[in-house]
Design a protein around this motif. Structure first.
Motif, PDB file in Angstrom:
ATOM      1  N   LEU A 143       0.787  -1.152  -0.054  1.00 47.77           N
ATOM      2  CA  LEU A 143      -0.009   0.019   0.063  1.00 47.77           C
ATOM      3  C   LEU A 143       0.979   1.215   0.134  1.00 47.77           C
ATOM      4  O   LEU A 143       1.993   1.154   0.389  1.00 47.77           O
ATOM      5  CB  LEU A 143      -1.139  -0.014   1.135  1.00 47.77           C
ATOM      6  N   THR A 144       0.284   2.356  -0.577  1.00 46.94           N
ATOM      7  CA  THR A 144       1.003   3.724  -0.755  1.00 46.94           C
ATOM      8  C   THR A 144       0.301   4.573   0.138  1.00 46.94           C
ATOM      9  O   THR A 144      -0.676   4.234   1.180  1.00 46.94           O
ATOM     10  CB  THR A 144       1.009   4.139  -2.035  1.00 46.94           C
ATOM     11  N   ALA A 145       0.511   5.866   0.179  1.00 49.28           N
ATOM     12  CA  ALA A 145      -0.063   6.868   1.084  1.00 49.28           C
ATOM     13  C   ALA A 145      -1.596   7.070   0.297  1.00 49.28           C
ATOM     14  O   ALA A 145      -2.285   7.746   1.213  1.00 49.28           O
ATOM     15  CB  ALA A 145       0.747   8.107   1.176  1.00 49.28           C
ATOM     16  N   SER A 146      -1.691   6.869  -0.913  1.00 49.14           N
ATOM     17  CA  SER A 146      -2.941   7.576  -1.326  1.00 49.14           C
ATOM     18  C   SER A 146      -3.926   6.227  -1.885  1.00 49.14           C
ATOM     19  O   SER A 146      -3.402   5.359  -2.719  1.00 49.14           O
ATOM     20  CB  SER A 146      -2.766   8.499  -2.526  1.00 49.14           C
ATOM     21  N   PRO A 147      -5.295   6.638  -1.514  1.00 47.28           N
ATOM     22  CA  PRO A 147      -6.038   5.479  -2.059  1.00 47.28           C
ATOM     23  C   PRO A 147      -5.894   5.155  -3.744  1.00 47.28           C
ATOM     24  O   PRO A 147      -6.138   4.245  -4.284  1.00 47.28           O
ATOM     25  CB  PRO A 147      -7.500   5.748  -1.737  1.00 47.28           C
ATOM     26  N   PHE A 148      -5.716   6.126  -4.466  1.00 49.29           N
ATOM     27  CA  PHE A 148      -5.637   6.253  -5.989  1.00 49.29           C
ATOM     28  C   PHE A 148      -4.427   5.476  -6.196  1.00 49.29           C
ATOM     29  O   PHE A 148      -4.404   4.518  -7.090  1.00 49.29           O
ATOM     30  CB  PHE A 148      -5.681   7.564  -6.611  1.00 49.29           C
ATOM     31  N   GLN A 149      -3.274   5.833  -5.610  1.00 48.36           N
ATOM     32  CA  GLN A 149      -2.272   5.152  -6.178  1.00 48.36           C
ATOM     33  C   GLN A 149      -2.471   3.575  -5.648  1.00 48.36           C
ATOM     34  O   GLN A 149      -1.634   2.701  -6.036  1.00 48.36           O
ATOM     35  CB  GLN A 149      -1.204   5.713  -5.249  1.00 48.36           C
ATOM     36  N   ASP A 150      -3.042   3.615  -4.441  1.00 52.06           N
ATOM     37  CA  ASP A 150      -3.207   1.839  -3.974  1.00 52.06           C
ATOM     38  C   ASP A 150      -3.794   1.211  -4.968  1.00 52.06           C
ATOM     39  O   ASP A 150      -3.557   0.005  -5.163  1.00 52.06           O
ATOM     40  CB  ASP A 150      -4.026   1.940  -2.645  1.00 52.06           C
ATOM     41  N   LEU A 151      -4.904   1.920  -5.670  1.00 46.76           N
ATOM     42  CA  LEU A 151      -5.572   1.289  -6.790  1.00 46.76           C
ATOM     43  C   LEU A 151      -4.797   0.581  -7.855  1.00 46.76           C
ATOM     44  O   LEU A 151      -4.547  -0.307  -8.173  1.00 46.76           O
ATOM     45  CB  LEU A 151      -6.672   1.835  -7.181  1.00 46.76           C
ATOM     46  N   ARG A 152      -4.004   1.612  -8.392  1.00 44.87           N
ATOM     47  CA  ARG A 152      -2.999   1.299  -9.267  1.00 44.87           C
ATOM     48  C   ARG A 152      -2.010   0.057  -8.891  1.00 44.87           C
ATOM     49  O   ARG A 152      -1.752  -0.589  -9.691  1.00 44.87           O
ATOM     50  CB  ARG A 152      -2.219   2.718  -9.746  1.00 44.87           C
ATOM     51  N   GLN A 153      -1.538   0.464  -7.528  1.00 44.65           N
ATOM     52  CA  GLN A 153      -0.346  -0.623  -7.194  1.00 44.65           C
ATOM     53  C   GLN A 153      -0.953  -1.846  -7.067  1.00 44.65           C
ATOM     54  O   GLN A 153      -0.227  -2.860  -7.489  1.00 44.65           O
ATOM     55  CB  GLN A 153      -0.207  -0.153  -5.798  1.00 44.65           C
ATOM     56  N   ARG A 154      -2.297  -1.878  -6.879  1.00 44.99           N
ATOM     57  CA  ARG A 154      -2.951  -3.093  -6.834  1.00 44.99           C
ATOM     58  C   ARG A 154      -2.833  -4.036  -7.994  1.00 44.99           C
ATOM     59  O   ARG A 154      -2.600  -5.027  -8.276  1.00 44.99           O
ATOM     60  CB  ARG A 154      -4.148  -3.407  -6.234  1.00 44.99           C
ATOM     61  N   GLU A 155      -3.293  -3.092  -9.009  1.00 40.98           N
ATOM     62  CA  GLU A 155      -3.201  -3.593 -10.574  1.00 40.98           C
ATOM     63  C   GLU A 155      -2.084  -4.005 -10.728  1.00 40.98           C
ATOM     64  O   GLU A 155      -1.897  -5.017 -11.515  1.00 40.98           O
ATOM     65  CB  GLU A 155      -4.050  -2.405 -11.281  1.00 40.98           C
ATOM     66  N   VAL A 156      -0.977  -2.975 -10.560  1.00 36.51           N
ATOM     67  CA  VAL A 156       0.323  -3.395 -10.968  1.00 36.51           C
ATOM     68  C   VAL A 156       0.989  -4.677 -10.452  1.00 36.51           C
ATOM     69  O   VAL A 156       1.697  -5.472 -11.215  1.00 36.51           O
ATOM     70  CB  VAL A 156       1.277  -2.262 -10.545  1.00 36.51           C
ATOM     71  N   GLN A 157       0.583  -5.044  -9.238  1.00 38.41           N
ATOM     72  CA  GLN A 157       0.841  -6.124  -8.333  1.00 38.41           C
ATOM     73  C   GLN A 157       0.285  -7.332  -8.973  1.00 38.41           C
ATOM     74  O   GLN A 157       1.074  -8.564  -9.263  1.00 38.41           O
ATOM     75  CB  GLN A 157       0.292  -6.181  -6.936  1.00 38.41           C
ATOM     76  N   ARG A 158      -1.001  -7.241  -9.482  1.00 39.33           N
ATOM     77  CA  ARG A 158      -1.615  -8.493 -10.168  1.00 39.33           C
ATOM     78  C   ARG A 158      -0.963  -8.834 -11.611  1.00 39.33           C
ATOM     79  O   ARG A 158      -0.757 -10.020 -11.828  1.00 39.33           O
ATOM     80  CB  ARG A 158      -3.241  -8.247 -10.507  1.00 39.33           C
ATOM     81  N   ILE A 159      -0.457  -7.675 -12.161  1.00 43.45           N
ATOM     82  CA  ILE A 159      -0.143  -7.762 -13.721  1.00 43.45           C
ATOM     83  C   ILE A 159       1.453  -8.443 -13.564  1.00 43.45           C
ATOM     84  O   ILE A 159       1.697  -9.515 -14.371  1.00 43.45           O
ATOM     85  CB  ILE A 159       0.215  -6.390 -14.245  1.00 43.45           C
ATOM     86  N   PHE A 160       2.078  -8.113 -12.531  1.00 44.08           N
ATOM     87  CA  PHE A 160       3.239  -8.764 -12.245  1.00 44.08           C
ATOM     88  C   PHE A 160       3.382 -10.102 -11.934  1.00 44.08           C
ATOM     89  O   PHE A 160       3.939 -10.860 -12.529  1.00 44.08           O
ATOM     90  CB  PHE A 160       4.281  -7.818 -11.133  1.00 44.08           C
ATOM     91  N   LEU A 161       2.431 -10.274 -10.960  1.00 40.37           N
ATOM     92  CA  LEU A 161       2.275 -11.962 -10.712  1.00 40.37           C
ATOM     93  C   LEU A 161       2.035 -12.823 -11.738  1.00 40.37           C
ATOM     94  O   LEU A 161       2.316 -13.824 -11.838  1.00 40.37           O
ATOM     95  CB  LEU A 161       1.105 -12.127  -9.466  1.00 40.37           C
ATOM     96  N   ARG A 162       1.300 -12.147 -12.688  1.00 37.83           N
ATOM     97  CA  ARG A 162       0.573 -12.889 -13.664  1.00 37.83           C
ATOM     98  C   ARG A 162       1.642 -13.009 -14.790  1.00 37.83           C
ATOM     99  O   ARG A 162       1.982 -14.088 -15.139  1.00 37.83           O
ATOM    100  CB  ARG A 162      -0.585 -12.268 -14.476  1.00 37.83           C
ATOM    101  N   LEU A 163       2.416 -11.905 -15.268  1.00 39.24           N
ATOM    102  CA  LEU A 163       3.688 -12.019 -16.173  1.00 39.24           C
ATOM    103  C   LEU A 163       4.661 -12.743 -15.718  1.00 39.24           C
ATOM    104  O   LEU A 163       5.427 -13.408 -16.467  1.00 39.24           O
ATOM    105  CB  LEU A 163       3.871 -10.746 -16.720  1.00 39.24           C
TER     106      LEU A 163
END
Lengths: 168, 195
Positions: free
Chosen positions: B106-126
């Motif tokens: 998690l980051t300091a902002s909810p918007f960034q958290d949302l993006r971070q979650r998506e980026v995390q899922r992308i990394f795990l998949r790829l």
């Protein structure tokens, strides 16, 4: 890809990190100017900043307690002197059995030998590595997992890993 | 003697308080590094726990030469790679990644958290297409910002082998991004070396 290309690719990362001498950097740029395949490779291997933040974050709920809980158990086990020879004997015996199995397997030709393959044998008990055998030259699949019965009624998991490394 | 060296020496003699101070603030990095290499929450949690147990066991044998953090990275990466191999050896869990709980830094902002979650899922998949070593090198370099020479020492590889793993990992991840998530492809980063 010829040897010039391989050298160029190896130097590319050094150049990105600004650790390449100026004359080698000039040679690299000359090569990239002449070699479309390496230019493509250069583009394909650019650093990816997208994932940079993924190891920076707080611990998910419960993980810290889980880690500390494991340490407490380890401390108690050490205090109780659980690690006697008798307690790890089943694992050692199982490891010996696994090693024998691999040798027999290798000699039987059931699995073709890949020359120079390193095989790493570990015996696990209570989630710890209690014995290892290194440098057995042997054929095998990349991984072989065995679960062997112990005299006490439990089971010892033996993981055989090709080209493993647990040297701490 | 530095504070860290004093803590290491005390912890090596069995001082639990010194050990806790030594590992304080390092648990996060160990967990997330393990998670990115292993790709599974429960396995990463087990690896993190085992890292600190192993550290507690082997700390008396610590000799300066490799920095303490590099040493901790070595234990983490070795156990994480080992966990990857064990997972592949367990037929019942092969291909079960989709049902695993996903941990999200998690980051300091909810918007960034949302993006971070998506980026995390992308990394795990790829990253499933990478070998454990390629994945470990990528995580140490691109996420933990270590130098290739340091990664080589940690993983006991030659620097050239590290660079090769790094190239292969980036190539595979870029290919996956371009194919499945083109909106996440970095813009304007190609061709810096081209004359």
């Amino acid at each position: 890809m010829n040897s010039d290309c391989r050298r160029a690719m190896d130097r590319l990362e050094l150049s990105r990190q600004e650790r390449l001498a100026p004359h080698l950097r000039a040679r690299l740029q000359d090569h990239l100017g002449d070699c479309p395949a390496c230019r493509q490779e250069q583009q394909d291997t650019e650093p990816l900043d997208l994932f940079a933040g993924l190891t920076r974050g707080g611990l998910p709920a419960g993980v810290e307690n889980y880690i500390l809980g494991g340490l407490r158990v380890e401390e108690e086990r050490r205090d109780d002197g659980v690690w006697s020879v008798a307690s790890i004997w089943p694992a050692l015996a199982s490891l010996a059995a696994a090693a024998a199995l691999v040798v027999v397997w290798a000699l039987s030709g059931a699995n073709p030998v890949a020359p120079g393959t390193d095989l790493w044998l570990e015996a696990h008990a209570m989630n710890d590595v209690v014995a290892t055998v290194e440098d057995i030259r042997s054929p095998t699949a990349e991984i072989l997992a065995l679960s062997l019965p112990e005299p006490s009624g439990g089971r010892t998991e033996i993981i055989l890993i090709v080209d493993g490394s647990m040297d701490l | 003697m530095t504070d860290e060296a004093r803590l290491i020496a005390a912890a090596g003699r069995g001082d639990r308080n010194a050990f806790e101070k030594l590992v304080s603030g390092r648990q996060e990095r160990v967990f997330w590094t393990a998670y990115q290499v292993v790709g599974h929450f429960e396995d990463a949690r087990d690896v993190a726990q085992h890292v600190f147990i192993r550290l507690w066991q082997v700390l008396p044998r610590y000799r300066p030469g490799l920095s303490f953090d590099s040493w901790l990275h070595r234990i983490t990466i070795n156990l994480a790679i080992d966990a990857c191999r064990r997972r592949r050896a367990r037929p019942e869990v092969v291909g079960s990644e989709g049902s695993e709980p996903v941990a999200e830094p998690l980051t300091a902002s909810p918007f960034q958290d949302l993006r971070q979650r998506e980026v995390q899922r992308i990394f795990l998949r790829l990253a499933r297409r990478l070998s454990p070593r390629q994945r470990a090198v990528f995580v140490l370099k691109e996420m933990n910002d270590l130098k290739t020479t340091e990664i080589a020492k940690i993983m006991k590889l030659t620097p050239s082998t590290v660079r090769n793993h790094l190239h292969q990992a980036r190539k595979e991840l870029r290919r996956g991004l371009a194919r499945d998530y083109p909106e996440y492809m970095p813009k304007g980063s190609a061709g810096k070396e081209t004359p």
